[in-house]
Enzyme design. Sequence first.
Site, PDB file in Angstrom:
ATOM      1  N   ARG B  46      44.247  34.522  56.580  1.00 44.86           N
ATOM      2  CA  ARG B  46      43.695  33.833  55.476  1.00 44.86           C
ATOM      3  C   ARG B  46      42.885  32.797  56.146  1.00 44.86           C
ATOM      4  O   ARG B  46      41.891  32.325  55.561  1.00 44.86           O
ATOM      5  CB  ARG B  46      45.286  32.950  54.815  1.00 44.86           C
ATOM      6  CG  ARG B  46      44.528  31.836  53.969  1.00 44.86           C
ATOM      7  CD  ARG B  46      45.604  31.670  52.717  1.00 44.86           C
ATOM      8  NE  ARG B  46      46.886  31.704  53.076  1.00 44.86           N
ATOM      9  CZ  ARG B  46      47.390  30.556  53.850  1.00 44.86           C
ATOM     10  NH1 ARG B  46      46.812  29.725  54.314  1.00 44.86           N
ATOM     11  NH2 ARG B  46      48.791  30.749  54.231  1.00 44.86           N
ATOM     12  N   TYR B  98      27.677  32.986  33.376  1.00 36.49           N
ATOM     13  CA  TYR B  98      28.359  34.131  32.816  1.00 36.49           C
ATOM     14  C   TYR B  98      29.767  33.671  32.319  1.00 36.49           C
ATOM     15  O   TYR B  98      30.214  32.581  32.431  1.00 36.49           O
ATOM     16  CB  TYR B  98      28.925  34.413  34.314  1.00 36.49           C
ATOM     17  CG  TYR B  98      29.865  35.582  34.495  1.00 36.49           C
ATOM     18  CD1 TYR B  98      29.861  36.831  33.959  1.00 36.49           C
ATOM     19  CD2 TYR B  98      31.183  35.341  35.057  1.00 36.49           C
ATOM     20  CE1 TYR B  98      30.735  37.679  33.770  1.00 36.49           C
ATOM     21  CE2 TYR B  98      32.170  36.206  35.130  1.00 36.49           C
ATOM     22  CZ  TYR B  98      31.873  37.287  34.446  1.00 36.49           C
ATOM     23  OH  TYR B  98      33.258  38.326  34.323  1.00 36.49           O
ATOM     24  N   ASP B 170      24.324  30.234  40.984  1.00 35.54           N
ATOM     25  CA  ASP B 170      24.967  31.692  41.067  1.00 35.54           C
ATOM     26  C   ASP B 170      23.828  32.631  40.984  1.00 35.54           C
ATOM     27  O   ASP B 170      23.327  32.953  40.304  1.00 35.54           O
ATOM     28  CB  ASP B 170      25.850  32.017  39.552  1.00 35.54           C
ATOM     29  CG  ASP B 170      26.296  33.126  39.411  1.00 35.54           C
ATOM     30  OD1 ASP B 170      25.907  34.152  40.161  1.00 35.54           O
ATOM     31  OD2 ASP B 170      27.431  33.423  38.781  1.00 35.54           O
ATOM     32  N   LYS B 195      28.988  42.980  42.751  1.00 38.76           N
ATOM     33  CA  LYS B 195      27.381  43.388  42.135  1.00 38.76           C
ATOM     34  C   LYS B 195      26.596  43.876  43.352  1.00 38.76           C
ATOM     35  O   LYS B 195      26.787  44.868  43.930  1.00 38.76           O
ATOM     36  CB  LYS B 195      26.724  42.226  41.456  1.00 38.76           C
ATOM     37  CG  LYS B 195      27.841  41.688  40.329  1.00 38.76           C
ATOM     38  CD  LYS B 195      28.464  42.475  39.346  1.00 38.76           C
ATOM     39  CE  LYS B 195      29.715  42.290  38.660  1.00 38.76           C
ATOM     40  NZ  LYS B 195      30.003  40.913  38.362  1.00 38.76           N
TER      41      LYS B 195
HETATM   42  C1  LIG Z   1      26.633  36.440  37.180  1.00 37.88           C
HETATM   43  C2  LIG Z   1      27.962  36.521  37.330  1.00 37.88           C
HETATM   44  N1  LIG Z   1      28.773  35.799  38.058  1.00 37.88           N
HETATM   45  C3  LIG Z   1      30.038  35.686  38.311  1.00 37.88           C
HETATM   46  C4  LIG Z   1      30.631  37.006  38.321  1.00 37.88           C
HETATM   47  C5  LIG Z   1      32.175  37.025  38.541  1.00 37.88           C
HETATM   48  O1  LIG Z   1      32.295  37.776  39.523  1.00 37.88           O
HETATM   49  P1  LIG Z   1      33.441  38.808  39.802  1.00 37.88           P
HETATM   50  O2  LIG Z   1      33.707  39.592  38.734  1.00 37.88           O
HETATM   51  O3  LIG Z   1      33.353  39.190  41.179  1.00 37.88           O
HETATM   52  O4  LIG Z   1      34.811  38.027  39.821  1.00 37.88           O
HETATM   53  C6  LIG Z   1      30.130  37.604  37.454  1.00 37.88           C
HETATM   54  C7  LIG Z   1      30.755  39.076  37.127  1.00 37.88           C
HETATM   55  O5  LIG Z   1      30.747  39.864  36.050  1.00 37.88           O
HETATM   56  C8  LIG Z   1      28.702  37.784  37.305  1.00 37.88           C
HETATM   57  O6  LIG Z   1      27.847  38.543  36.371  1.00 37.88           O
END
Ligand SMILES: Cc1ncc(COP(=O)(O)O)c(C=O)c1O
Lengths: 401, 380
Positions: B46, B98, B170, B195
């Site tokens: 961890r 998101y 992000d 992604k």
């Molecule tokens: C722009 C964006 N940020 C954050 C996330 C969250 O990531 P995760 O699904 O890996 O937890 C997503 C996922 O769909 C996303 O599209």
Amino acid sequence: MPKPSSLVQGQTRPGFSTLAVHAGESRQKLGDSITDPIICASTYTFESTQAVIDFIEQKLPREEYGRYGNPGERVVERKLAQLEGGEEAILYSSGMAAIVGLLMSKLNAGDEVIFFDECYHRSREFCSKHLSRFGVVTRQVPACDYRAMEAAITPNTRLLVSESPTNPHLSVVDLEQFAAIGKDHEIDTLIDATLATPYNLRPLDFGVDFVLHSATKYLAGHNDLLAGVIIGARDKLEPVRKLRGILGAINSPHNIYLLERGLKTFELRMQRHNENGLRVAQFLESHPRVERVYYPGLASHAYHDVARRTMTGFGGLVTFLVRDADWRQTADVVDAAQVARIAPSLGGAETLIEQPLVMSYYECSPEDRRRFGIPDNMIRLACGLENAEDLIADLRQALDA
Amino acid sequence: MKFRTRAIHVGNARDAQSGAVVPPIHVASTFVQPAAGQWGQFDYSRSGNPTRANLEQTLASLEGGTRALAFASGMAATHCATMLLEAGQHIVAGTDIYGGTYRLLHKIVNRAGIRVTLANSQDLAALEAAITPETRLLWIESPGNPLMSITDIAACAELARRRRILLAVDNTFASPVLTRPLELGAQIVMHSATKYLGGHSDVLGGALVVADQELYDRLYFIQNATGGVLGPFDSFLVSRGLKTLELRVVEQCRTAQRLAEFLQTDARVRRVLYPGLPAHPGHEIAARQMHGGFGAMLSFELEGDFEKTRRVVGATRLFQLAVSLGAVESLIEQPAAMSHASYDPAARAAHGISDGLIRLSVGLEDFDDLRDDLHQALDA
Ligand SMILES: Cc1ncc(COP(=O)(O)O)c(C=O)c1O
Ligand SMILES: Cc1ncc(COP(=O)(O)O)c(C=O)c1O
């Protein structure tokens, strides 16, 4: 058994990258997953005794035992068959296992096999040292000497074999001529197209019977697994598959998944390998310390015309000779490389460099090396996916060091 | 070294013991120590794992940062960043973030007494107006989801610097191939590695990347204390994916641009939302901020109602109906029914998410095949 995606079965042939991503896969997968599951089962269960009997009597397409097949493996076999334009593909634990699997299936005591002599040294070794123990005769003729190949045929000849391009000289076989010899004499032909891949060359389109790959190389593409594959017509491959089930050189479900994952970017990777190979070859050709470059994409290459006619690109492998260098001075160039790493193999993301004298022919006599065309000052570079500028800068500093 | 070379080599040094070209996958949960009270490089997985550390090193290099942390998911990464704040402090976030980030900020982070205000991140004045003396973090996303809105990262960085708050970006949609927010003045880059970084729809993962060691130390402390780390197998798969990141993203952008241009000329389509189109409101900023392409996500609005749109997204033969994005397979979805279904209709309308909106994640398939697929599906 899952149905391949309807799109990929359709009338018009999808683009190459579409095939790389989707071919062989069912559109709706187990658990509705977007990716194929990794099925680790060593064996598969039957609902009842009657189900076993039905399976045997009706030859139902389902799994039985891990050595005979795995659902994930069948997906990748279908994908590779479609990329190559063949009916059937059989995966093995390595390229050598694929070669051995095919030769053991096709040859009996008293049979003869004819090879073009530029080839992967272990293929040569298997034939001359091991197949011979079973009474199979191997004849070698100079690479791309079609007349010599035809002259070597006897009533016992069962298989004509070549690589194309060959390793490490990158000679390119005229597949029309090669396949025609086989057809004229009713002898099966095999091309080890590891260095070309189906992106650059599709030997089956020229009438070759079997294509073989060390999928360890470009097909998997990440220097992280071993695999081999044979592709050809279903009826001709049926006994080969049966023998694999007996000999057992199968791949593992985890490896097969990584191979499938690697194939998704196959077209992009090959485009980059081709570009890097060509640019590095052109750079080397212009460098005063380089005596000679072997690369089918160069006009100076002995087989440039055949290559241009039959291949989409020329791959990432570049072989060259260092001018006026003995083996030690050549080794100094290899040792000075900083991006390229010293290792055998090719076709992965990482560029690899080696001196054939040291890496593969160290224990050969100087006469044998001369016979195989491996001079002391030869370097084999397997260009990876790095930026070409970085590879060229690395070679420049290594040559100027 | 250039981007692709670093993606392949940084963090992937030859294994000293075996010589392996690809570093081994260290599955160990714990590591043997030299002596009591004396610690080796790794002690407990961890706190640090060699396979994860390799990935973190690569990510730091690709984002132009110095340190990175890999997490079990994008949400775990985002959560870690928000835990830099304490009760009474305040976050300003863009309105186009998101949905999972929205949920985290409003339903979890708020429980710790941290206040959240959303503001339109394309409007700098609105962002600035939302900043209070308690604000510690500005959180933005570009391109935004699902309208591909473009936020000027450099301008936000300037604002954050002036107001002495952290800017976190992000960068999931753009990926470091196209945009590197740290180089534009942000302090934290966040990724859903699920992604483009992983890129093959087979890993959930997240990352935070920073340039500042002190900020890294604080984030590392939180990660180690809360435990949302990425496992060794998934770390390996993301590292493997990074080796083709640039090839994939550039190709996917190229195809997305061509699809956007194709859709724009189709009478069945009302409008196309893609930053690579000159008509897109964020085009100018995107051209400055994104290098080598405008992303591989695009949305478009049909001339049709909810039902018609539902039929279209169900009629594709190549695009697959699924949420998520960024991988080799092309995906299609209807935000009103899928990714943004949790918004009530009024909120959807306020965000410009109409019933006819369709979102595409463009994969690696051939352009012709994808175009033909959309062409036939639009008749459904
Ligand atoms: C722009 C964006 N940020 C954050 C996330 C969250 O990531 P995760 O699904 O890996 O937890 C997503 C996922 O769909 C996303 O599209
Ligand atoms: C042309 C060629 N054929 C066959 C092989 C054998 O394949 P493998 O190493 O996967 O057994 C190799 C590689 O070593 C090769 O380069």
